[in-house]
Design a protein around this motif. Structure first.
Motif, PDB file in Angstrom:
ATOM      1  N   ALA A   1       0.733  -1.412  -0.124  1.00 48.10           N
ATOM      2  CA  ALA A   1      -0.092   0.103   0.078  1.00 48.10           C
ATOM      3  C   ALA A   1       0.793   1.318   0.007  1.00 48.10           C
ATOM      4  O   ALA A   1       0.699   2.098  -0.791  1.00 48.10           O
ATOM      5  N   GLU A   2       1.851   1.170   0.851  1.00 50.78           N
ATOM      6  CA  GLU A   2       2.711   2.220   0.812  1.00 50.78           C
ATOM      7  C   GLU A   2       3.612   2.580  -0.284  1.00 50.78           C
ATOM      8  O   GLU A   2       3.894   3.941  -0.934  1.00 50.78           O
ATOM      9  N   CYS A   3       3.910   1.673  -1.203  1.00 54.28           N
ATOM     10  CA  CYS A   3       4.520   1.656  -2.460  1.00 54.28           C
ATOM     11  C   CYS A   3       3.728   2.064  -3.533  1.00 54.28           C
ATOM     12  O   CYS A   3       4.232   3.071  -4.191  1.00 54.28           O
ATOM     13  N   TYR A   4       2.592   1.609  -3.180  1.00 54.97           N
ATOM     14  CA  TYR A   4       1.535   2.393  -4.485  1.00 54.97           C
ATOM     15  C   TYR A   4       1.215   3.850  -4.114  1.00 54.97           C
ATOM     16  O   TYR A   4       1.370   4.517  -5.281  1.00 54.97           O
ATOM     17  N   LYS A   5       1.205   4.042  -2.954  1.00 51.47           N
ATOM     18  CA  LYS A   5       1.094   5.505  -2.502  1.00 51.47           C
ATOM     19  C   LYS A   5       2.293   6.332  -2.928  1.00 51.47           C
ATOM     20  O   LYS A   5       2.205   7.648  -3.433  1.00 51.47           O
ATOM     21  N   ARG A   6       3.508   5.792  -3.131  1.00 54.05           N
ATOM     22  CA  ARG A   6       4.626   6.539  -3.336  1.00 54.05           C
ATOM     23  C   ARG A   6       5.175   6.448  -4.811  1.00 54.05           C
ATOM     24  O   ARG A   6       6.124   6.954  -4.982  1.00 54.05           O
ATOM     25  N   ASN A   7       4.390   5.479  -5.621  1.00 61.07           N
ATOM     26  CA  ASN A   7       4.457   5.282  -6.914  1.00 61.07           C
ATOM     27  C   ASN A   7       5.954   4.601  -7.051  1.00 61.07           C
ATOM     28  O   ASN A   7       6.879   4.615  -8.044  1.00 61.07           O
ATOM     29  N   ILE A   8       6.117   3.556  -6.178  1.00 55.63           N
ATOM     30  CA  ILE A   8       7.228   2.828  -6.218  1.00 55.63           C
ATOM     31  C   ILE A   8       7.072   1.322  -6.744  1.00 55.63           C
ATOM     32  O   ILE A   8       6.115   0.782  -6.333  1.00 55.63           O
ATOM     33  N   PRO A   9       7.734   1.263  -8.001  1.00 50.20           N
ATOM     34  CA  PRO A   9       7.404  -0.360  -8.423  1.00 50.20           C
ATOM     35  C   PRO A   9       7.859  -1.293  -7.280  1.00 50.20           C
ATOM     36  O   PRO A   9       8.782  -1.148  -6.735  1.00 50.20           O
ATOM     37  N   ALA A  10       6.885  -2.363  -7.409  1.00 50.30           N
ATOM     38  CA  ALA A  10       6.961  -3.534  -6.292  1.00 50.30           C
ATOM     39  C   ALA A  10       6.725  -4.814  -7.023  1.00 50.30           C
ATOM     40  O   ALA A  10       5.996  -4.920  -7.785  1.00 50.30           O
ATOM     41  N   VAL A  11       7.642  -5.859  -6.680  1.00 51.00           N
ATOM     42  CA  VAL A  11       7.473  -7.275  -7.226  1.00 51.00           C
ATOM     43  C   VAL A  11       7.522  -8.221  -5.958  1.00 51.00           C
ATOM     44  O   VAL A  11       8.037  -7.844  -5.028  1.00 51.00           O
ATOM     45  N   THR A  12       6.963  -9.251  -6.187  1.00 54.24           N
ATOM     46  CA  THR A  12       6.730 -10.391  -5.218  1.00 54.24           C
ATOM     47  C   THR A  12       7.256 -11.655  -5.933  1.00 54.24           C
ATOM     48  O   THR A  12       6.789 -11.767  -7.129  1.00 54.24           O
ATOM     49  N   ALA A  13       7.992 -12.732  -5.402  1.00 60.42           N
ATOM     50  CA  ALA A  13       8.197 -13.929  -6.088  1.00 60.42           C
ATOM     51  C   ALA A  13       8.041 -14.917  -5.231  1.00 60.42           C
ATOM     52  O   ALA A  13       8.881 -14.685  -3.917  1.00 60.42           O
ATOM     53  N   ALA A  14       7.358 -15.750  -5.195  1.00 59.38           N
ATOM     54  CA  ALA A  14       6.930 -16.816  -4.191  1.00 59.38           C
ATOM     55  C   ALA A  14       7.497 -18.227  -4.781  1.00 59.38           C
ATOM     56  O   ALA A  14       7.422 -18.641  -6.049  1.00 59.38           O
ATOM     57  N   PRO A  15       8.041 -18.790  -3.683  1.00 60.15           N
ATOM     58  CA  PRO A  15       8.852 -20.128  -4.186  1.00 60.15           C
ATOM     59  C   PRO A  15       7.853 -21.152  -3.929  1.00 60.15           C
ATOM     60  O   PRO A  15       7.358 -21.469  -2.752  1.00 60.15           O
ATOM     61  N   LEU A  16       7.355 -21.652  -4.945  1.00 55.52           N
ATOM     62  CA  LEU A  16       6.392 -22.566  -4.978  1.00 55.52           C
ATOM     63  C   LEU A  16       6.835 -23.866  -5.211  1.00 55.52           C
ATOM     64  O   LEU A  16       6.975 -24.156  -6.795  1.00 55.52           O
ATOM     65  N   GLY A  17       7.152 -24.850  -4.570  1.00 51.19           N
ATOM     66  CA  GLY A  17       7.501 -26.306  -5.169  1.00 51.19           C
ATOM     67  C   GLY A  17       8.992 -26.272  -5.620  1.00 51.19           C
ATOM     68  O   GLY A  17       9.861 -25.855  -4.888  1.00 51.19           O
ATOM     69  N   MET A  18       8.979 -26.280  -6.918  1.00 51.72           N
ATOM     70  CA  MET A  18      10.329 -26.296  -7.340  1.00 51.72           C
ATOM     71  C   MET A  18      10.279 -25.270  -8.588  1.00 51.72           C
ATOM     72  O   MET A  18      10.810 -25.526  -9.619  1.00 51.72           O
ATOM     73  N   GLY A  19       9.515 -24.257  -8.212  1.00 53.97           N
ATOM     74  CA  GLY A  19       9.270 -23.183  -9.263  1.00 53.97           C
ATOM     75  C   GLY A  19       9.276 -22.013  -8.468  1.00 53.97           C
ATOM     76  O   GLY A  19       9.235 -21.651  -7.411  1.00 53.97           O
ATOM     77  N   VAL A  20       8.816 -21.008  -9.490  1.00 52.45           N
ATOM     78  CA  VAL A  20       8.327 -19.642  -9.097  1.00 52.45           C
ATOM     79  C   VAL A  20       7.182 -18.983  -9.497  1.00 52.45           C
ATOM     80  O   VAL A  20       6.964 -18.987 -10.689  1.00 52.45           O
ATOM     81  N   GLY A  21       6.588 -18.349  -8.740  1.00 52.63           N
ATOM     82  CA  GLY A  21       5.348 -17.402  -9.169  1.00 52.63           C
ATOM     83  C   GLY A  21       5.533 -15.946  -8.882  1.00 52.63           C
ATOM     84  O   GLY A  21       5.978 -15.373  -8.004  1.00 52.63           O
ATOM     85  N   PHE A  22       5.312 -15.200  -9.939  1.00 53.61           N
ATOM     86  CA  PHE A  22       5.709 -13.686  -9.744  1.00 53.61           C
ATOM     87  C   PHE A  22       4.626 -12.623 -10.266  1.00 53.61           C
ATOM     88  O   PHE A  22       3.886 -13.114 -11.200  1.00 53.61           O
ATOM     89  N   LEU A  23       4.721 -11.774  -9.482  1.00 55.09           N
ATOM     90  CA  LEU A  23       3.682 -10.711  -9.798  1.00 55.09           C
ATOM     91  C   LEU A  23       4.375  -9.239  -9.468  1.00 55.09           C
ATOM     92  O   LEU A  23       5.376  -8.993  -8.828  1.00 55.09           O
ATOM     93  N   TYR A  24       4.089  -8.229 -10.617  1.00 54.68           N
ATOM     94  CA  TYR A  24       4.565  -7.010 -10.690  1.00 54.68           C
ATOM     95  C   TYR A  24       3.659  -5.979 -10.404  1.00 54.68           C
ATOM     96  O   TYR A  24       2.508  -6.015 -11.131  1.00 54.68           O
TER      97      TYR A  24
END
Length: 286
Positions: A139-162
């Motif tokens: 929420a604070e990143c969105y308010k400040r116009n800071i790009p934010a990413v998350t990468a989830a370790p899923l099993g033996m792979g990765v889930g990614f959101l930007y």
């Protein structure tokens, strides 16, 4: 014999994949990383080797033996030591000139302003179950116009959101407001990996303990998160190429040898997501 550190020499092998000017821009960038466990430690060391010169990092936890299977800073010599101090020391061993701001208390409503000061990009690495801190930071990143990413370790792979400034927010995608803590965690799971490629080879489902807030993990997944995220961070900071923002999500699974991009307009309000949530609720019912 001790060798004097030289930034240009240390990261000279990056040149070719980035230009000299781009390497300089990376040196002047600041990346914030909250959570320095399985994925966060890998993010920090990967970005340090990429030559990013400024970091703001946070973690309130200490290393324990059960961290050994996946966490970059976890070893016998660091048991009992603060994760943030340990990883800062490791990053400075790669780049002694790096400016690293350390938040040993984690990120709170009281210090989030200081944590995000001067930040060019935020990389989410908070523990899956720390939903309140994660919501605060996005929420604070969105308010400040800071790009934010998350990468989830899923099993033996990765889930990614930007989450791109001015586009769909974390809250608009996951729709967590007003939900119970359990429902928030289930919605976060559904939004991270709509294709759920990893579910097919979970051979011991009983290892997932929602009540105890713990689950299985692998080092392969954490390292895939670091490599994939490092690449997207490079593209975002340098403005090179397309990185699909939410409601797009990406999942790569090395075990299944599959890559999937998913577009979910409305996020968890999408009819496909509602169906997935019904399945997840049934799978993880009390």
């Amino acid at each position: 014999m001790q060798t004097e550190f030289n930034y240009s020499q240390a990261f000279s092998r990056n040149i070719g994949w980035v230009t000299v000017d781009e390497q300089s821009r990376l040196r002047n960038a600041r990346a914030a990383i909250a959570g320095l466990g399985g994925v966060g430690g890998g993010h920090l060391l990967t970005l340090a080797r990429l030559g990013i010169g400024n970091f703001t990092i946070a973690d309130f936890d200490h290393f324990e033996v059960h961290n050994f299977n996946r966490q970059a800073g976890a070893m016998m010599s660091t048991v009992g030591q603060p994760k943030s101090d340990t990883l800062a020391r490791m990053a400075r061993d790669i780049n002694p000139t790096a400016d690293i701001r350390v938040f040993n208390e984690g990120v709170t409503p009281e210090n989030v302003d200081a944590f995000l000061k001067d930040v060019d990009i935020y990389i989410d690495s908070i523990d899956y179950f720390s939903v309140e801190s994660r919501r605060l930071l996005f929420a604070e990143c969105y308010k400040r116009n800071i790009p934010a990413v998350t990468a989830a370790p899923l099993g033996m792979g990765v889930g990614f959101l930007y989450f791109k400034p001015g586009r769909m927010s974390f809250e608009d995608y996951f729709l967590l407001e007003g939900q119970t803590r359990r429902e928030q965690l289930l919605r976060f799971m559904a939004g991270l990996a709509p294709k759920a490629l990893h579910r097919h080879y979970l051979v011991a489902p009983e290892a997932v303990h929602f009540a105890e807030e713990r689950g299985p993990s692998t080092i392969m997944s954490c390292e895939l998160c670091a490599g994939f995220t490092g690449t997207q961070v490079l593209k975002i900071l340098l403005g090179r190429g397309k990185v699909r923002p939410a409601p797009w999500s990406m999942q790569f699974d090395a075990y299944e040898q599959k890559l999937r991009f998913t577009w979910r307009p409305g996020g968890n309000a999408n009819p496909m997501q509602k169906l997935l949530l019904k399945i997840i609720r049934a799978q993880f019912k009390d």
